[in-house]
Write an enzyme that holds these catalytic residues in place. Structure first.
Site, PDB file in Angstrom:
ATOM      1  N   ARG A  18      -7.979  -6.014   9.430  1.00 19.66           N
ATOM      2  CA  ARG A  18      -8.596  -4.811   9.978  1.00 19.66           C
ATOM      3  C   ARG A  18     -10.111  -4.940   9.843  1.00 19.66           C
ATOM      4  NH1 ARG A  18      -3.989  -2.103  10.572  1.00 19.66           N
ATOM      5  NH2 ARG A  18      -2.603  -1.620   8.831  1.00 19.66           N
ATOM      6  N   ARG A  21       8.367  -2.007   2.098  1.00 19.87           N
ATOM      7  CA  ARG A  21       8.620  -1.816   3.528  1.00 19.87           C
ATOM      8  C   ARG A  21       9.066  -3.138   4.140  1.00 19.87           C
ATOM      9  NH1 ARG A  21       3.959   1.232   6.820  1.00 19.87           N
ATOM     10  NH2 ARG A  21       4.291   2.789   5.208  1.00 19.87           N
ATOM     11  N   ASP A  60       2.944  11.654  12.153  1.00 20.09           N
ATOM     12  CA  ASP A  60       3.647  10.377  12.247  1.00 20.09           C
ATOM     13  C   ASP A  60       5.085  10.488  11.754  1.00 20.09           C
ATOM     14  OD1 ASP A  60       3.089  10.656   9.556  1.00 20.09           O
ATOM     15  OD2 ASP A  60       2.979   8.497   9.243  1.00 20.09           O
ATOM     16  N   GLU A 106      -8.606   9.444   4.781  1.00 18.92           N
ATOM     17  CA  GLU A 106      -8.756   8.050   5.161  1.00 18.92           C
ATOM     18  C   GLU A 106      -8.945   7.970   6.665  1.00 18.92           C
ATOM     19  OE1 GLU A 106      -6.467   4.976   2.792  1.00 18.92           O
ATOM     20  OE2 GLU A 106      -4.942   6.470   3.215  1.00 18.92           O
ATOM     21  N   GLU A 107      -9.545   6.865   7.094  1.00 18.13           N
ATOM     22  CA  GLU A 107      -9.754   6.682   8.531  1.00 18.13           C
ATOM     23  C   GLU A 107      -8.445   6.550   9.300  1.00 18.13           C
ATOM     24  OE1 GLU A 107      -8.740   3.609   9.839  1.00 18.13           O
ATOM     25  OE2 GLU A 107      -8.185   3.014   7.813  1.00 18.13           O
ATOM     26  N   SER A 108      -7.387   6.187   8.582  1.00 13.55           N
ATOM     27  CA  SER A 108      -6.105   5.929   9.219  1.00 13.55           C
ATOM     28  C   SER A 108      -5.329   7.237   9.439  1.00 13.55           C
ATOM     29  CB  SER A 108      -5.295   4.969   8.367  1.00 13.55           C
ATOM     30  OG  SER A 108      -5.233   5.440   7.031  1.00 13.55           O
ATOM     31  N   THR A 111       0.825  -1.217   0.000  1.00 18.06           N
ATOM     32  CA  THR A 111       0.000   0.000   0.000  1.00 18.06           C
ATOM     33  C   THR A 111       0.855   1.261   0.000  1.00 18.06           C
ATOM     34  OG1 THR A 111      -1.391  -1.280   1.501  1.00 18.06           O
ATOM     35  CG2 THR A 111      -2.045   0.982   1.106  1.00 18.06           C
ATOM     36  N   LYS A 115      -0.889  12.422   1.484  1.00 17.23           N
ATOM     37  CA  LYS A 115      -1.600  13.007   2.609  1.00 17.23           C
ATOM     38  C   LYS A 115      -0.615  13.875   3.374  1.00 17.23           C
ATOM     39  CE  LYS A 115      -1.128   8.623   4.964  1.00 17.23           C
ATOM     40  NZ  LYS A 115      -1.648   7.288   4.694  1.00 17.23           N
ATOM     41  N   ASP A 117       6.796  10.065   9.000  1.00 17.45           N
ATOM     42  CA  ASP A 117       7.150  10.785   7.773  1.00 17.45           C
ATOM     43  C   ASP A 117       6.256  11.988   7.518  1.00 17.45           C
ATOM     44  OD1 ASP A 117       4.992   9.068   7.309  1.00 17.45           O
ATOM     45  OD2 ASP A 117       5.391   8.986   5.167  1.00 17.45           O
ATOM     46  N   THR A 125      -8.386   1.683  -0.242  1.00 17.01           N
ATOM     47  CA  THR A 125      -7.406   2.137   0.736  1.00 17.01           C
ATOM     48  C   THR A 125      -6.074   2.467   0.062  1.00 17.01           C
ATOM     49  OG1 THR A 125      -8.430   0.857   2.472  1.00 17.01           O
ATOM     50  CG2 THR A 125      -6.095   1.369   2.759  1.00 17.01           C
ATOM     51  N   SER A 155       6.990   5.086   7.329  1.00 16.83           N
ATOM     52  CA  SER A 155       5.886   5.822   7.953  1.00 16.83           C
ATOM     53  C   SER A 155       5.957   5.788   9.477  1.00 16.83           C
ATOM     54  CB  SER A 155       4.561   5.275   7.421  1.00 16.83           C
ATOM     55  OG  SER A 155       3.509   6.102   7.805  1.00 16.83           O
ATOM     56  N   HIS A 156       4.912   5.272  10.104  1.00 19.36           N
ATOM     57  CA  HIS A 156       4.830   5.284  11.557  1.00 19.36           C
ATOM     58  C   HIS A 156       5.462   4.056  12.187  1.00 19.36           C
ATOM     59  CE1 HIS A 156       1.604   3.248   9.567  1.00 19.36           C
ATOM     60  NE2 HIS A 156       1.612   2.402  10.583  1.00 19.36           N
ATOM     61  N   ASP A 199       2.919  12.390   7.166  1.00 25.44           N
ATOM     62  CA  ASP A 199       1.720  12.436   6.335  1.00 25.44           C
ATOM     63  C   ASP A 199       0.428  12.192   7.112  1.00 25.44           C
ATOM     64  OD1 ASP A 199       2.210   9.760   6.685  1.00 25.44           O
ATOM     65  OD2 ASP A 199       2.135   9.217   4.560  1.00 25.44           O
ATOM     66  N   ARG A 200       0.543  11.738   8.360  1.00 21.52           N
ATOM     67  CA  ARG A 200      -0.685  11.504   9.134  1.00 21.52           C
ATOM     68  C   ARG A 200      -0.951  12.645  10.100  1.00 21.52           C
ATOM     69  NH1 ARG A 200      -1.408   5.070  10.354  1.00 21.52           N
ATOM     70  NH2 ARG A 200      -0.928   4.414   8.230  1.00 21.52           N
TER      71      ARG A 200
HETATM   72  C1  G1P Z   1      -2.504   1.612   6.132  1.00 21.85           C
HETATM   73  C2  G1P Z   1      -3.810   2.392   6.222  1.00 21.85           C
HETATM   74  C3  G1P Z   1      -4.093   3.077   4.912  1.00 21.85           C
HETATM   75  C4  G1P Z   1      -2.914   3.957   4.527  1.00 21.85           C
HETATM   76  C5  G1P Z   1      -1.630   3.156   4.548  1.00 21.85           C
HETATM   77  C6  G1P Z   1      -0.419   4.034   4.314  1.00 21.85           C
HETATM   78  O1  G1P Z   1      -2.599   0.647   5.116  1.00 21.85           O
HETATM   79  O2  G1P Z   1      -4.877   1.546   6.581  1.00 21.85           O
HETATM   80  O3  G1P Z   1      -5.274   3.819   5.030  1.00 21.85           O
HETATM   81  O4  G1P Z   1      -3.098   4.508   3.260  1.00 21.85           O
HETATM   82  O5  G1P Z   1      -1.479   2.507   5.805  1.00 21.85           O
HETATM   83  O6  G1P Z   1      -0.265   4.999   5.300  1.00 21.85           O
HETATM   84  P1  G1P Z   1      -2.961  -0.891   5.397  1.00 21.85           P
HETATM   85  O7  G1P Z   1      -1.939  -1.421   6.377  1.00 21.85           O
HETATM   86  O8  G1P Z   1      -4.330  -0.908   6.005  1.00 21.85           O
HETATM   87  O9  G1P Z   1      -2.909  -1.546   4.045  1.00 21.85           O
HETATM   88 ZN    ZN Z   2       3.164   8.086   7.268  1.00 22.88          ZN
END
Ligand code: G1P
Ligand code: ZN
Length: 543
Positions: free
Chosen positions: A496, A22, A277, A363-365, A18, A376, A279, A344, A113-114, A281-282
């Site tokens: 999830r 990573r 977070d 997004e909800e995340s 996504t 983002k 990087d 997503t 990311s986080h 973006d959150r």
């Molecule tokens: C997760 C979040 C998704 C976001 C992504 C990258 O992905 O749910 O909304 O875009 O991180 O930050 P997921 O692990 O659910 O595939």
């Molecule tokens: Zn991030």
């Protein structure tokens, strides 16, 4: 300093998820691992030759090594110029902006990311294309296929670069420009928001607290919130980026930023508390005594965005990812603007932005952003909220309550089941997929299933179709259960489960999210049987 071609052997696990490739740091430290992936990009995306490439990262462990490698390989693969953030830092949205600003051929963003950082943590790379967004799926698939056959890579050897010195350097034919990581980004923010108005709001006593969580947003928040907008010096917490993020978990949510939740429920609460977070973006938004869920934040910003300078012309469109609660749908309906429900991941929004059909999405995340970037943008969302507070003179709570009275309220929770075996996770999704056909018409508590299916997305811009984007059980407008597999984990499989409940009645305003979604969690257990199939009594994380 010769350009050398070196032999290598393919790894077969370089498939981007996504949010890019990573893996554990140790995986990236294997011989030629990073080189193989980067060479695969240079081989497949030949348009990078003769172009500018933007490079930066979130500052985590291995960031500098990776950046040196990337620069040395860019020089050997015909890139004309690299623009890199000082010290190797660039937040993801700032990198996306730089790609656009410099009309670059693309960018390498070194981040997981986080996810926790340090020698035992995670590392990652996202390849963004010209235009600033993440590489589309077709391209990442071609890069992956190529990585399975790669036999050699090219690198300029013996480079002696100084990532901490701003200005121009040279490597072979290639120019390297080390830039201040904040400057262009902060200019962009000033073009979108009313900095004078915000300064005034702060002068009159408006208070802020932003937690950079020892990750990349520290320098950005320090410069913009404190130096440019006049927030108190203690307004930015944990502002120094550290290679291990201070041992923390820079994921701004109710678990990892619980101290902010406690803060806003204490007498010391600022008017607005927020975090970003690893990087950048959150974002997480809180006000005095209140947490604004990301789905609500998106809807509330949508309702107020045209009051902010960069958006006075009105909204071209609104969008959310499928599992995100449907609060913003109500705003789109009221404003009569185009609306999209996407899979997503941020890349699906990029086409809509490019086509001029979208202004704000989320997004909800804990992801929100606008057409100013193709990623983002955490700090953007924080500044948007501050600007809304300054313009309306309302508190965060007043904005929320006003919104819920007008549009109704969506209660939302996400339950994560982490580190499952692939087979177990698959058995759960299979069980729901099998049940889907029989669900419509069935009643659970107060709700009757109106639709049960697997989400697929037909991109209205390029016509592509993304399948298997999550299973959903819909109870009209009243409620929804969504189940999908994470595409970003680095260990085992993560399921999830998303629970959403909609109430129009004002009496519902005072509920706690947990109790509001509890009956829905029961319905989900009856339908999906996660507990039974995974042997888990409860999810690992609830956000
Ligand atoms: C997760 C979040 C998704 C976001 C992504 C990258 O992905 O749910 O909304 O875009 O991180 O930050 P997921 O692990 O659910 O595939
Ligand atoms: Zn991030």
């Amino acid at each position: 300093m010769p350009i050398r071609e070196l032999q290598t052997k393919p790894y077969n696990d370089q498939k981007s998820g996504t949010a890019g490739l990573r893996k554990k740091v140790a995986v990236f430290q294997q011989p030629h691992y990073l080189e193989n992936f980067l060479q695969s990009i240079f081989d497949v995306e030949t348009s990078l030759r003769g172009k500018t490439l933007i490079i930066g990262g979130d500052g985590r462990y291995y960031n500098r090594e990776a950046i040196f490698t990337a620069i040395a390989m860019a020089a050997a693969n015909g890139v004309a110029k690299v623009v890199v953030g000082q010290g190797g830092l660039l937040s993801t949205p700032a990198a996306s902006h730089l790609i656009r600003l410099r009309k670059a051929g693309g960018g390498f963003l070194f981040t997981a990311s986080h996810n926790p950082a340090g020698p035992d943590g995670d590392f990652g790379i996202k390849f963004n294309v010209a235009g600033g967004g993440q590489a589309p799926e077709g391209l990442t698939t071609r890069i992956y296929e190529h990585s399975k056959t790669i036999q050699r890579y090219r690198v300029a050897e013996g480079a002696n670069l100084d990532l901490d010195r701003r200005g121009l350097q040279k490597l072979e034919e290639m120019e390297i420009e080390v830039v201040d990581c904040v400057e262009d980004y902060s200019a962009l923010m000033q073009s979108l928001f009313d900095f004078d108005r915000i300064r005034e709001w702060i002068k009159k006593g408006g208070t802020l607290r932003f937690d950079a969580m020892h990750a990349v947003t520290g320098p950005y928040a320090q410069r913009i919130l404190v130096e440019q907008l006049g927030a108190a010096t203690n307004a930015v917490m944990n502002a120094t980026p550290l290679e291990d993020f201070g041992g923390g978990h820079p994921d701004p949510n109710l678990i990892y930023a619980k101290h902010l939740v406690d803060l806003v429920h204490s007498p010391a609460s600022p008017d607005l508390a927020a975090a970003s977070d690893g990087d950048g973006d959150r974002n997480m938004i809180l006000g005095r005594g209140i947490f604004i869920s990301p789905g609500d934040s998106l809807a509330m910003l949508a309702a107020h965005l045209d009051k902010l300078p960069g958006y006075r012309g009105g909204l071209k469109g609104l969008a959310r990812s499928m599992p995100t609660c449907r609060a913003v749908d109500q705003v789109a309906k009221a404003l009569k603007v185009e609306f999209h429900e996407t899979p997503t991941g941020w890349k699906f929004f990029a086409n809509l932005f490019d086509a001029g059909r979208l202004t704000l999405c989320g997004e909800e995340s804990f992801g929100t952003s606008s057409s100013h970037a193709r990623e983002k943008d955490g700090l953007w969302a924080v500044l948007a909220w501050i600007n809304v507070l300054a313009v309306t003179g309302l508190s965060v709570r007043e904005i929320a309550e006003q919104h819920w009275r007008r549009f109704g309220r969506h209660y939302f929770a996400r339950h994560d089941y982490e580190n499952l075996s692939t087979a177990t996770a698959a058995s759960v999704t299979q069980a729901l997929a099998d049940a889907n056909a029989h669900l419509p018409g069935k009643t659970y508590g107060d709700w009757t299933v109106t639709q049960a299916d697997e989400f697929s997305y037909h991109d209205p811009v390029d016509g592509s179709i993304a399948v298997h984007q999550g299973l959903r059980v819909v109870f009209g407008d009243a409620a929804r259960i969504v189940l999908r597999l994470s595409g970003t984990g680095t260990e085992g499989a993560t399921l999830r489960l998303y629970l959403e409940r909609y109430e129009k009645l004002e009496t519902a305003l005072g509920w706690e999210t947990d109790s509001a979604v509890a009956p829905l969690a029961n319905a989900a257990e009856q339908i999906v049987r996660i507990g039974e199939l995974t042997g888990r009594k409860a999810p690992n994380v609830i956000t």
